[in-house]
Structure formats: C-alpha cells, structure tokens
Design a protein around this motif. Sequence first.
Motif, PDB file in Angstrom:
ATOM      1  N   TYR A  23       1.079  -7.658   8.328  1.00  0.00           N
ATOM      2  CA  TYR A  23      -0.099  -6.792   8.213  1.00  0.00           C
ATOM      3  C   TYR A  23       0.075  -5.861   7.034  1.00  0.00           C
ATOM      4  O   TYR A  23       1.196  -5.532   6.638  1.00  0.00           O
ATOM      5  N   HIS A  24      -1.057  -5.466   6.462  1.00  0.00           N
ATOM      6  CA  HIS A  24      -1.030  -4.392   5.477  1.00  0.00           C
ATOM      7  C   HIS A  24      -2.385  -3.709   5.483  1.00  0.00           C
ATOM      8  O   HIS A  24      -3.343  -4.216   6.065  1.00  0.00           O
ATOM      9  N   SER A  25      -2.415  -2.543   4.860  1.00  0.00           N
ATOM     10  CA  SER A  25      -3.656  -1.765   4.894  1.00  0.00           C
ATOM     11  C   SER A  25      -4.350  -1.787   3.538  1.00  0.00           C
ATOM     12  O   SER A  25      -3.715  -1.993   2.503  1.00  0.00           O
ATOM     13  N   HIS A  26      -5.659  -1.621   3.608  1.00  0.00           N
ATOM     14  CA  HIS A  26      -6.471  -1.395   2.420  1.00  0.00           C
ATOM     15  C   HIS A  26      -7.086  -0.011   2.589  1.00  0.00           C
ATOM     16  O   HIS A  26      -8.120   0.129   3.241  1.00  0.00           O
ATOM     17  N   PRO A  27      -6.427   1.011   2.025  1.00  0.00           N
ATOM     18  CA  PRO A  27      -6.914   2.381   2.243  1.00  0.00           C
ATOM     19  C   PRO A  27      -8.336   2.613   1.729  1.00  0.00           C
ATOM     20  O   PRO A  27      -9.073   3.416   2.299  1.00  0.00           O
ATOM     21  N   PRO A  66      -8.744 -10.244   2.056  1.00  0.00           N
ATOM     22  CA  PRO A  66      -7.622 -10.419   1.131  1.00  0.00           C
ATOM     23  C   PRO A  66      -8.056 -10.257  -0.327  1.00  0.00           C
ATOM     24  O   PRO A  66      -9.089 -10.813  -0.728  1.00  0.00           O
ATOM     25  N   SER A  67      -7.270  -9.503  -1.096  1.00  0.00           N
ATOM     26  CA  SER A  67      -7.546  -9.344  -2.524  1.00  0.00           C
ATOM     27  C   SER A  67      -7.051 -10.598  -3.246  1.00  0.00           C
ATOM     28  O   SER A  67      -6.346 -11.433  -2.656  1.00  0.00           O
ATOM     29  N   GLN A  68      -7.386 -10.723  -4.529  1.00  0.00           N
ATOM     30  CA  GLN A  68      -6.895 -11.867  -5.314  1.00  0.00           C
ATOM     31  C   GLN A  68      -5.374 -11.924  -5.264  1.00  0.00           C
ATOM     32  O   GLN A  68      -4.790 -12.986  -5.137  1.00  0.00           O
ATOM     33  N   GLU A  69      -4.751 -10.740  -5.347  1.00  0.00           N
ATOM     34  CA  GLU A  69      -3.290 -10.698  -5.328  1.00  0.00           C
ATOM     35  C   GLU A  69      -2.756 -11.094  -3.950  1.00  0.00           C
ATOM     36  O   GLU A  69      -1.753 -11.807  -3.850  1.00  0.00           O
ATOM     37  N   ASP A  70      -3.430 -10.630  -2.874  1.00  0.00           N
ATOM     38  CA  ASP A  70      -3.010 -11.019  -1.524  1.00  0.00           C
ATOM     39  C   ASP A  70      -3.012 -12.540  -1.395  1.00  0.00           C
ATOM     40  O   ASP A  70      -2.107 -13.132  -0.801  1.00  0.00           O
ATOM     41  N   ILE A  71      -4.036 -13.168  -1.929  1.00  0.00           N
ATOM     42  CA  ILE A  71      -4.172 -14.626  -1.824  1.00  0.00           C
ATOM     43  C   ILE A  71      -3.070 -15.318  -2.630  1.00  0.00           C
ATOM     44  O   ILE A  71      -2.430 -16.256  -2.158  1.00  0.00           O
TER      45      ILE A  71
HETATM   46 ZN   LIG Z   1      -4.296  -6.405   0.262  1.00  0.00          ZN
END
Ligand SMILES: [Zn+2]
Length: 135
Positions: free
Chosen positions: A75-79, A85-90
């Motif tokens: 898990y992670h947060s998007h404050p 998911p962001s491009q980087e997350d993907i």
């Molecule tokens: Zn993210």
Amino acid sequence: MRIINKVIREIIDHAKKESPLEACGYLGAKDGIIIKKFTLTNIDKSSEHFSFDPKEQFIAVKDARAQGLDLCAVYHSHPSSLARPSQEDIKLAYDPAMNYFIVSLLGVKEDVRVFSIKNGEVNEISLEAVDDKRV
Ligand SMILES: [Zn+2]
C-alpha cells in the motif's frame, strides 16, 4: 479482496501521519483476508513516489512468514492525487502477483482502492471491508 476494517483505518491513519509525504507498507493476509499492516519507511521522503527501506522490508517479510501471513499487497498513499496508480506506480509494479492499495487524501473523505498491475495493465479489484470480529 477482503480486508478487516481495522487495517483500513490503520492505512488511513498512517497516510495522514506522513502527509504531505507518501506513506507505504505491506499488507498481510490469512485465509484470504488482510488482517495486518506492516508499516515501512518511505526512504524517498517524497510526496510523489515511494521506496521501501530495504532493511525494514526484509524484517517485514520475515515477520510475516513467522506469523503465517501472506504478504499479498503493497500500500501507499497519494496525499494530493486520486487513488489511481501513477505512471511511475505502473512502471515500478514489478510483481504481477501483488495487489496494490492506494489511499488518496485528496477528497473530503479518504479513498482506498486496490489494483492489480500486470505488464502495465491496471485493473481495479473490488474491495470488501470485513467486520473485525468476523476474523
Ligand atoms: Zn502512487
């Protein structure tokens, strides 16, 4: 994907505590229900991406194994962005067996969603919050 309410609350609390930086960690399941959160330090100290502390990650993997838990999700947060998911997350989602939880603090109410990311393809998974007492 099933998760007990307590863990959802803990993820949200962790996200709020670290905000405006991203919070991150692992989630452990037993009998197909996520029952435990493993808090990890975001060594990137960033509000836009995260990396686990490798030492803590190693300990979490060991602890989970000792407790008979399956580390089935990150898990992670998007404050300040959506629970998507962001491009980087993907790009960084290297493990197709993993489920990826994202908690967004963007809206009035926190938004927790879970995704599978396989070969760059993102699919949202339905999330069922289970009463803590049923576990
Ligand atoms: Zn993210």
